[in-house]
Design an enzyme around this catalytic site. Structure first.
Site, PDB file in Angstrom:
ATOM      1  N   THR A  12     -44.125  11.035 -60.038  1.00  0.00           N
ATOM      2  CA  THR A  12     -44.359  11.925 -58.901  1.00  0.00           C
ATOM      3  C   THR A  12     -45.501  11.440 -58.028  1.00  0.00           C
ATOM      4  OG1 THR A  12     -43.493  13.830 -60.101  1.00  0.00           O
ATOM      5  CG2 THR A  12     -44.964  14.296 -58.271  1.00  0.00           C
ATOM      6  N   SER A  59     -40.320   9.447 -64.850  1.00  0.00           N
ATOM      7  CA  SER A  59     -40.679   9.178 -66.248  1.00  0.00           C
ATOM      8  C   SER A  59     -39.746   9.835 -67.257  1.00  0.00           C
ATOM      9  CB  SER A  59     -42.131   9.571 -66.531  1.00  0.00           C
ATOM     10  OG  SER A  59     -42.295  10.961 -66.613  1.00  0.00           O
TER      11      SER A  59
END
Length: 326
Positions: A12, A59
């Site tokens: 992010t 992730s």
């Protein structure tokens, strides 16, 4: 000035959305490492910074193969005399697993600092830019090396071994459960409040070519014992049980656990409870049943440690002490 390396893996912190108010619908890993640095002109005061981008992932898609590739890259760069410290950007979702793997496998000669963000780079009040600045400042602090890999986010500094994601969307989602931060960052001023432990872990000297399958199985009311049988049948080399309470084993799981242990498959008791861990011979006779206890590790950390132990051929009688000291 310290010579620092930024190793970007996505997440992010490098995310992008069409709307500056959108903090949930964005593309993670959209921005390059160079783009992240270009947005931080203040970073030039923290050191001479270069960047690499081994991958650009959300992730949730991080795998053990990525851990091995990242650890190999970091070991090579840490050995280079022209690098004084390294920052790794990562997504928050699985940062605790990558961070713990690096905690177990990296030497302690130079600082390694992970950082992340809960809001994409394009968001109003994005948290990534300051987190990255503070991570770079921490990586340039020589005393940080003795702690092993660290996580810097939201003005706080944790050992990667103690940091996990505690909230699904809040900006201060990262933090410790049983252990607090070991330092703080105020602006780009770093203060470490404790003395680093210095010693590397049992796995710091080796890095396997691949990692074995180790499953994490969660206990819940009425969970069937054939979950264990299915893991064994499908090739699990080890099993971690995320049990209730202090590692309470359901009575009807005992035969399946016994069969797995008899086949030489390590079975580790952990807990689905957020803090406290599971100690050997506590609430269960590990010696009688051939099981191991995770100590202070979470189920996910216990899985990482068990994967490394199995892949490096660690003797079974050394596994319990390794889990307690990881």
């Amino acid at each position: 000035m310290p010579k620092l390396l930024l190793v970007a893996t996505g997440g992010t912190i490098a995310g992008s959305a069409a709307d500056t108010t959108d903090t949930s619908r964005y593309r993670a890993g959209a921005l390059s490492a160079d783009s992240l640095l270009a947005a931080l002109p203040e970073a030039v005061s923290l050191g001479q910074i270069t960047a690499e981008q081994p991958f650009a992932l959300d992730s949730k898609d991080m795998t053990p193969a990525h851990w091995l590739a990242l650890a190999t890259l970091l070991r090579e760069r840490l050995a280079a005399p022209e690098i004084d410290g390294i920052v790794v950007t990562h997504g928050t979702d699985t940062l605790e697993e990558t961070g713990f793997f690096l905690h177990l496998t990296l030497p302690r000669a130079k600082p390694v600092v992970l950082t992340a963000a809960m809001r994409p780079a394009t968001a109003r009040s994005a948290d990534g830019p300051m987190n990255l600045l503070q991570a770079l400042a921490c990586a340039g602090t020589r005393d940080a090396a003795a702690f092993g890999p660290l996580v810097v986010a939201g003005d706080r500094i944790w050992r990667a071994r103690d940091c996990s994601k505690r909230h699904t969307h809040a900006p201060d989602a990262l933090g410790g459960v049983d252990a607090g931060p070991i330092g703080v960052a105020i602006g780009t001023q770093v203060r470490l409040d404790h003395v680093g432990e210095g010693a590397a872990t049992a796995f710091a000297g080796v890095l396997p070519n691949e990692l074995p399958r180790v499953d994490v199985l969660s206990a819940y009311a009425g969970a069937p014992a054939d979950l264990i049988d299915a893991s064994v049948a499908n090739g699990a080399a080890g099993i971690v049980l995320a049990l209730a309470g202090h590692g309470s084993v359901p009575a009807d799981w005992l035969p399946a656990i016994g069969k797995a242990v008899t086949r030489g498959i390590p079975v580790v008791r952990a807990s689905r409870v957020a803090s406290g861990g599971v100690m050997p011979q506590a609430n269960f006779d590990d010696a009688a049943h051939g099981t191991l206890a995770c100590g202070r590790l979470t189920p996910w950390q216990a899985r990482v440690a068990l994967m490394l132990a199995i892949s490096t051929g660690m003797a079974r009688n050394a596994l319990q002490e390794t889990l307690l000291r990881a």
